[in-house]
Write an enzyme that holds these catalytic residues in place. Sequence first.
Site, PDB file in Angstrom:
ATOM      1  N   LYS A 128       0.837  -1.185   0.000  1.00 22.04           N
ATOM      2  CA  LYS A 128       0.000   0.000   0.000  1.00 22.04           C
ATOM      3  C   LYS A 128       0.879   1.245   0.000  1.00 22.04           C
ATOM      4  CE  LYS A 128      -1.188   1.515   4.353  1.00 22.04           C
ATOM      5  NZ  LYS A 128      -0.010   1.794   5.155  1.00 22.04           N
ATOM      6  N   HIS A 154      -0.415  -5.906   5.735  1.00 19.63           N
ATOM      7  CA  HIS A 154       0.284  -6.760   6.699  1.00 19.63           C
ATOM      8  C   HIS A 154      -0.557  -7.103   7.924  1.00 19.63           C
ATOM      9  CE1 HIS A 154       1.331  -2.990   8.747  1.00 19.63           C
ATOM     10  NE2 HIS A 154       1.649  -3.713   9.800  1.00 19.63           N
ATOM     11  N   LYS A 168      -1.080 -10.875  10.587  1.00 14.34           N
ATOM     12  CA  LYS A 168      -0.842 -10.937  12.038  1.00 14.34           C
ATOM     13  C   LYS A 168      -1.526 -12.170  12.617  1.00 14.34           C
ATOM     14  CE  LYS A 168      -0.219  -5.980  12.777  1.00 14.34           C
ATOM     15  NZ  LYS A 168       1.138  -5.833  13.296  1.00 14.34           N
ATOM     16  N   GLU A 191      -1.344   3.707  18.369  1.00 13.86           N
ATOM     17  CA  GLU A 191       0.098   3.535  18.157  1.00 13.86           C
ATOM     18  C   GLU A 191       0.875   4.472  19.069  1.00 13.86           C
ATOM     19  OE1 GLU A 191       1.547   2.468  14.108  1.00 13.86           O
ATOM     20  OE2 GLU A 191       0.057   3.984  13.602  1.00 13.86           O
ATOM     21  N   ASP A 209      -3.816   6.091   5.537  1.00 16.84           N
ATOM     22  CA  ASP A 209      -2.712   5.227   5.966  1.00 16.84           C
ATOM     23  C   ASP A 209      -3.205   4.004   6.751  1.00 16.84           C
ATOM     24  OD1 ASP A 209       0.158   4.780   6.337  1.00 16.84           O
ATOM     25  OD2 ASP A 209      -0.185   5.264   8.450  1.00 16.84           O
ATOM     26  N   HIS A 245      -6.052  -1.219   6.892  1.00 13.68           N
ATOM     27  CA  HIS A 245      -5.972  -2.113   8.045  1.00 13.68           C
ATOM     28  C   HIS A 245      -7.283  -2.181   8.843  1.00 13.68           C
ATOM     29  CE1 HIS A 245      -1.856  -1.999   6.950  1.00 13.68           C
ATOM     30  NE2 HIS A 245      -1.497  -0.961   7.667  1.00 13.68           N
ATOM     31  N   LYS A 287      -1.640   8.154  16.205  1.00 12.61           N
ATOM     32  CA  LYS A 287      -0.201   8.042  16.506  1.00 12.61           C
ATOM     33  C   LYS A 287       0.112   8.868  17.745  1.00 12.61           C
ATOM     34  CE  LYS A 287       1.550   6.985  11.933  1.00 12.61           C
ATOM     35  NZ  LYS A 287       1.636   5.528  12.118  1.00 12.61           N
TER      36      LYS A 287
HETATM   37  C1  BG6 Z   1       1.563   0.847   8.249  1.00  9.39           C
HETATM   38  C2  BG6 Z   1       1.362   2.325   8.332  1.00  9.39           C
HETATM   39  O1  BG6 Z   1       0.815   0.293   7.208  1.00  9.39           O
HETATM   40  O2  BG6 Z   1       1.162   0.246   9.474  1.00  9.39           O
HETATM   41  C3  BG6 Z   1       2.126   2.918   9.510  1.00  9.39           C
HETATM   42  O3  BG6 Z   1       1.811   2.927   7.129  1.00  9.39           O
HETATM   43  C4  BG6 Z   1       1.751   2.197  10.776  1.00  9.39           C
HETATM   44  O4  BG6 Z   1       1.873   4.297   9.634  1.00  9.39           O
HETATM   45  C5  BG6 Z   1       1.884   0.705  10.612  1.00  9.39           C
HETATM   46  O5  BG6 Z   1       2.598   2.663  11.806  1.00  9.39           O
HETATM   47  C6  BG6 Z   1       1.341  -0.024  11.816  1.00  9.39           C
HETATM   48  O6  BG6 Z   1       1.675  -1.362  11.725  1.00  9.39           O
HETATM   49  P1  BG6 Z   1       1.936  -2.235  13.020  1.00  9.39           P
HETATM   50  O7  BG6 Z   1       2.175  -3.591  12.498  1.00  9.39           O
HETATM   51  O8  BG6 Z   1       3.129  -1.620  13.699  1.00  9.39           O
HETATM   52  O9  BG6 Z   1       0.706  -2.110  13.853  1.00  9.39           O
END
Ligand code: BG6
Length: 538
Positions: A155, A185, A189, A223, A242, A247, A347
């Site tokens: 992405k 991703h 998980k 986050e 993002d 996600h 964030k």
């Molecule tokens: C990414 C985003 O796809 O996922 C990031 O671009 C984000 O901004 C990240 O921090 C979060 O992934 P994870 O696996 O750390 O929760």
Amino acid sequence: MKQEKVLPAAITIFGAKGDLARRKLIPALYNLYADEHLPDQFSIFCVDFLTIEQGAYRDWLLEGVDQFSRTGKADRQKWAQFSKSIIYIQGDFMQAATYTTLKTAIKKFEDTEKVRGIRMFYFAVAPRFIEPIADALCNNKLCNRDTLDRIVVEKPFGTDLDSAKKLNRYMSKRFKEKQIYHIDHYLGKEMVQNIMAFRFANYVFEPLWNNKYIDHVQISVAEEVSVGKRGGYYDSSGALRDMIQNHLLQLLCIIAMNCPKQYEAEAIRDEKVKVLKNIRPFTTEQVFKNVVRAQYTAGRVHGEDRPAYRDEEQVAKDSNTETLVAAKFFIDNDRWKGVPFFLRTGKDMPRQSSVIMIQFKDSPHKIFKDDVLPNRLMISIQPELEIGLLFEGKEPGLHMKLVPVEMDFMYKGNYMQSLPEAYEALLLDVLEGDATQFMRADQIEWAWKVVMPIIEAWKKSPKKGLQFYEAGTWGPKAADALLKPHAKAWYTFDHESEGATTPAAFDDSHAPSRVDGNGTPEMSNPAEKEAEQETSHA
Ligand code: BG6
């Protein structure tokens, strides 16, 4: 155990000098190798435009593995073996010569190994390079066998619906859909994959999984990290593009989807698309009522000073980009009509906590005066992996007094082995040709359709409703207020206090709606009715 079904593989990473390759892809491939999941014959061609010696490049990758791999420092012997297969190719993605060199290298590998196996091309590049690379792969016939050759695209898949459609059309003219693996991703998980098992292998929950028994759903990805050095990308993206468009909507799909015909890529993706299609679209006015956006100001996270978003590198001083989004969605189908799905991500929050909380309706008939807490199912995705059912029980003693308790399933303690990283699972899926955990092109477009009204409303009024929150806090009050009347505050899994059994974890409950004797929702709560109407189709 070696997976015999994985054919010999020529793996190419475009953007091999980037952060993703070093932090995620190479550590994942190294761990797959160390655990004997890679085929005996494999080669990793790492393409980027920077000039670097082979040895120096491998050392740079090794530092990355030592620092970021889930298994800690690499075993030096295994790394020495593994890294022999890494070949750095210096080349500009826009230059034909790059692909001639790559083709020669891949052919040499295949000729030496006397096998034409899988070719995987991983696009770990900025979006502007996707089309030229795809074009060059096509022109050079590097990715022309649809059963063996695969492309993995990171992405963002476009920046809005139109650009995503354009990109999909472009790719579909060059490759078959089954060759394209759109990676999200989150789908790799461990706990996210477990949600499917939990929902569809345990029939006990299915009768309750609907608007008769569920009051609301919260999906929250908090986050601890800030935007950091990614300001250049992030400032034109923001949390909505993002995180929410991909996600969080994927998590929503897994919670809300019907049981697929079978555990198979197309059947699962069909069910997810149905969910996205049924998400009620917002009018501009509804966007400002149902979606909160906010940006962090300077603050402290774990005792560390954090700058304001506007002071981050490559971020405009007057940027209105959101670093937090909280939104209320409804899904208009029989199962979910009237149940709000609250999504939040941000964030620079006090700690990492990705959690899905399903709050059930309150008992229709109360016989205990202190029966005040609703049941909750809590699925913690990270950092702890845990599923807990929160309920009320009798406090031990002479009197009938209720206390909140929890039934818990925790990975820690139940499983001793270290868990694979999302990228390990997903890269192995690509090698095995399993697209179950990848997004299909139409799914991506539908997810864009869901967020487009928000993008458009914010574009028209860039400052309207923009809130600010101090780094190291849980976000603006408006994000909590959105939950009313269902809850007072967002549910956050408190792993420091060993799960969510503490009464405090229940404190944020608001009078949840009830079910009547027939099991149908009463909808007696005026605020809920209002919320229902607020976002209903005109
Ligand atoms: C990414 C985003 O796809 O996922 C990031 O671009 C984000 O901004 C990240 O921090 C979060 O992934 P994870 O696996 O750390 O929760």
